[in-house]
Design a protein around this motif. Structure first.
Motif, PDB file in Angstrom:
ATOM      1  N   VAL A   1      -1.420 -18.810  17.984  1.00 60.83           N
ATOM      2  CA  VAL A   1      -0.690 -19.891  17.307  1.00 60.83           C
ATOM      3  C   VAL A   1      -1.336 -20.218  15.966  1.00 60.83           C
ATOM      4  O   VAL A   1      -0.646 -20.378  14.948  1.00 60.83           O
ATOM      5  N   MET A   2      -2.665 -20.301  15.923  1.00 63.07           N
ATOM      6  CA  MET A   2      -3.334 -20.578  14.651  1.00 63.07           C
ATOM      7  C   MET A   2      -3.169 -19.414  13.677  1.00 63.07           C
ATOM      8  O   MET A   2      -3.058 -19.627  12.466  1.00 63.07           O
ATOM      9  N   MET A   3      -3.149 -18.186  14.184  1.00 58.90           N
ATOM     10  CA  MET A   3      -2.884 -17.029  13.327  1.00 58.90           C
ATOM     11  C   MET A   3      -1.534 -17.160  12.640  1.00 58.90           C
ATOM     12  O   MET A   3      -1.387 -16.865  11.453  1.00 58.90           O
ATOM     13  N   GLY A   4      -0.538 -17.627  13.397  1.00 55.98           N
ATOM     14  CA  GLY A   4       0.799 -17.769  12.833  1.00 55.98           C
ATOM     15  C   GLY A   4       0.865 -18.739  11.674  1.00 55.98           C
ATOM     16  O   GLY A   4       1.704 -18.597  10.774  1.00 55.98           O
ATOM     17  N   THR A   5      -0.040 -19.725  11.642  1.00 51.13           N
ATOM     18  CA  THR A   5       0.022 -20.733  10.579  1.00 51.13           C
ATOM     19  C   THR A   5      -0.435 -20.185   9.226  1.00 51.13           C
ATOM     20  O   THR A   5      -0.078 -20.736   8.189  1.00 51.13           O
ATOM     21  N   THR A   6      -1.251 -19.116   9.227  1.00 55.87           N
ATOM     22  CA  THR A   6      -1.746 -18.550   7.958  1.00 55.87           C
ATOM     23  C   THR A   6      -1.119 -17.204   7.624  1.00 55.87           C
ATOM     24  O   THR A   6      -1.466 -16.602   6.612  1.00 55.87           O
ATOM     25  N   LEU A   7      -0.211 -16.721   8.457  1.00 56.98           N
ATOM     26  CA  LEU A   7       0.416 -15.419   8.213  1.00 56.98           C
ATOM     27  C   LEU A   7       1.016 -15.274   6.812  1.00 56.98           C
ATOM     28  O   LEU A   7       0.861 -14.222   6.180  1.00 56.98           O
ATOM     29  N   PRO A   8       1.720 -16.289   6.283  1.00 61.43           N
ATOM     30  CA  PRO A   8       2.420 -16.063   5.002  1.00 61.43           C
ATOM     31  C   PRO A   8       1.514 -15.981   3.779  1.00 61.43           C
ATOM     32  O   PRO A   8       2.002 -15.659   2.689  1.00 61.43           O
ATOM     33  N   THR A   9       0.211 -16.263   3.907  1.00 57.66           N
ATOM     34  CA  THR A   9      -0.660 -16.380   2.726  1.00 57.66           C
ATOM     35  C   THR A   9      -0.545 -15.202   1.751  1.00 57.66           C
ATOM     36  O   THR A   9      -0.334 -15.416   0.549  1.00 57.66           O
ATOM     37  N   PRO A  10      -0.650 -13.926   2.193  1.00 59.71           N
ATOM     38  CA  PRO A  10      -0.536 -12.824   1.227  1.00 59.71           C
ATOM     39  C   PRO A  10       0.880 -12.622   0.680  1.00 59.71           C
ATOM     40  O   PRO A  10       1.072 -11.870  -0.280  1.00 59.71           O
ATOM     41  N   LEU A  11       1.864 -13.291   1.294  1.00 60.98           N
ATOM     42  CA  LEU A  11       3.253 -13.097   0.873  1.00 60.98           C
ATOM     43  C   LEU A  11       3.676 -14.049  -0.241  1.00 60.98           C
ATOM     44  O   LEU A  11       4.751 -13.868  -0.820  1.00 60.98           O
ATOM     45  N   TYR A  12       2.860 -15.052  -0.540  1.00 66.16           N
ATOM     46  CA  TYR A  12       3.284 -16.037  -1.535  1.00 66.16           C
ATOM     47  C   TYR A  12       3.567 -15.426  -2.908  1.00 66.16           C
ATOM     48  O   TYR A  12       4.518 -15.860  -3.584  1.00 66.16           O
TER      49      TYR A  12
END
Length: 403
Positions: free
Chosen positions: A25-36
């Motif tokens: 669940v915590m992994m899911g919260t930072t997943l988009p970082t490289p996609l910004y």
């Protein structure tokens, strides 16, 4: 005898399930970082809009902590963790279907809510379900899993986005698949809370019982500084790597952010024999050194110095986080454990949000380097204040004991 053995086995698997679910669940919260950077180009997002996207996530986390953080003490851990996993799945689906900035904002709010439900409740659950031989390490395990999950998000996303097709979609499909066993693990785990109360939602006041308030304050100030560092690095690293150093490789961005959280995870396993107070002192001192290096790296446009400073800062954050959480858990009454942990994490997430929003606003008039330098100075000053407060508090305690 057999019943005791079966109960121990259930507790063991419940503990493993809670650890896995917390990490995913915590992994899911930072997943988009490289996609910004991709979202920025695709939807023509300004630095201010990226800041708003970060900010609504923080609002979701804080809202989840304040409204639901203490709920598991009354209705049971499972009935808060299950909705947290469902919200994480919904967030991944929203990102998967995102075709405009509105859906990005919605996905981040939902992701923040999932983190808000999970952060304090999963920490309390892991402490509750820890085997007898791991009770003393339970807080460290929970905080390490938290940081490891946050670090794995950018790493997984960066690698998948760089080397496999469907950069904006594949990682969220993988996330949904990983959340399925998390749901099953929480559904099947033994419920630690036996004396359940009636369900009603109330907004939690950020209050701590008077008898432990002094301990809570001196433990949470270094944590505030450490999470401010994480917010600073999260705010400046993607733009700094892309705009200043012209590093467009998503895997490198993911690895860079991962190394900070990895340092935080490893740091929590060090100096276990030292007292929490000494580790808090070490954390503040290490943060001062690390953030100074990050600040110096910006005008020099040095990736190596940025990375070294970030890793050193990660260790400092780890020392402060582990010792602060352990100190708070050691004095928290069992019937208010999730509530107090919720207050602890609310303060931490306020801290991680301030630099993200502040750097975004400063970028309207300054470069990413200038904004990063300003906040590096602010975080260093906070770390120095934290160190001085810890030393002063210790001296006062010694004087009172002498009397």
């Amino acid at each position: 005898m057999n019943n005791q053995k079966n109960n121990n086995t259930k507790m063991k698997w419940g503990f493993i399930g809670a650890v896995y679910a917390f990490m995913i669940v915590m992994m899911g919260t930072t997943l988009p970082t490289p996609l910004y950077p991709i979202y920025s180009d695709t939807f023509q997002l300004s630095p201010l809009m990226i800041t708003i996207i970060y900010a609504v996530y923080a609002l979701g986390v804080i809202g989840g902590l304040l409204v639901f953080g203490q709920l598991s003490d009354r209705i049971g851990r499972r009935y808060v963790l299950i909705p947290g996993i469902i919200l994480s799945v919904i967030s991944a689906v929203v990102f998967l279907l995102a075709s405009n900035v509105g859906l990005l904002l919605l996905g981040r709010v939902i992701s923040g809510l999932s983190a808000g439900l999970f952060t304090s409740t999963a920490t309390a659950t892991i402490v509750n379900l820890a085997p007898d031989n791991k009770k003393n390490q339970a807080s460290t395990i929970a905080s390490s899993v938290n940081m490891l999950g946050l670090g794995f998000g950018p790493l997984l996303c960066g690698v998948l986005a760089q080397y496999l097709p469907y950069a904006l979609h594949l990682v969220f499909i993988v996330d949904i698949v990983l959340l399925v066993p998390a749901f099953i693990g929480i559904w099947l785990m033994p419920e630690p809370i036996q004396n359940k109360q009636s369900f009603h939602i109330k907004v939690q006041k950020l209050s701590v019982p008077r008898k432990i308030r002094g301990t809570f304050i001196y433990a949470v100030i270094p944590v505030f500084v450490g999470f401010s560092m994480l917010g600073l690095f999260t705010a400046i690293s993607p733009n700094f790597l892309g705009e200043i150093l012209n590093i467009q490789n998503k895997a490198i961005i993911g690895v860079t952010v991962f190394l900070v959280f990895c340092a935080s995870t490893v740091g929590q396993l060090l100096f276990k024999q030292k007292s929490d107070y000494n580790v808090l002192i070490l954390g503040s001192a290490t943060l001062i050194v690390g953030v100074i290096l990050v600040g110096i790296s910006l005008p020099l446009s040095s990736y190596a110095l940025l990375l070294i400073g970030a890793i050193v800062s990660g260790f400092g954050q780890a020392f402060s986080f582990r010792a602060g959480l352990s100190t708070v858990n050691s004095v928290a009454p069992s019937d208010k454990q999730a509530e107090i942990t919720s207050a602890f994490f609310t303060i931490a997430y306020v801290a991680i949000s301030i630099p993200v929003v502040g750097v975004g606003l400063l970028q309207l008039g300054l470069s990413v380097q200038g904004a990063g330098i300003v906040f590096s100075i602010i975080v260093v000053v906070l770390a120095i204040i934290s160190l001085l407060l810890l030393l002063t508090n210790h001296n006062k305690s010694n004087q009172n004991k002498a009397k």
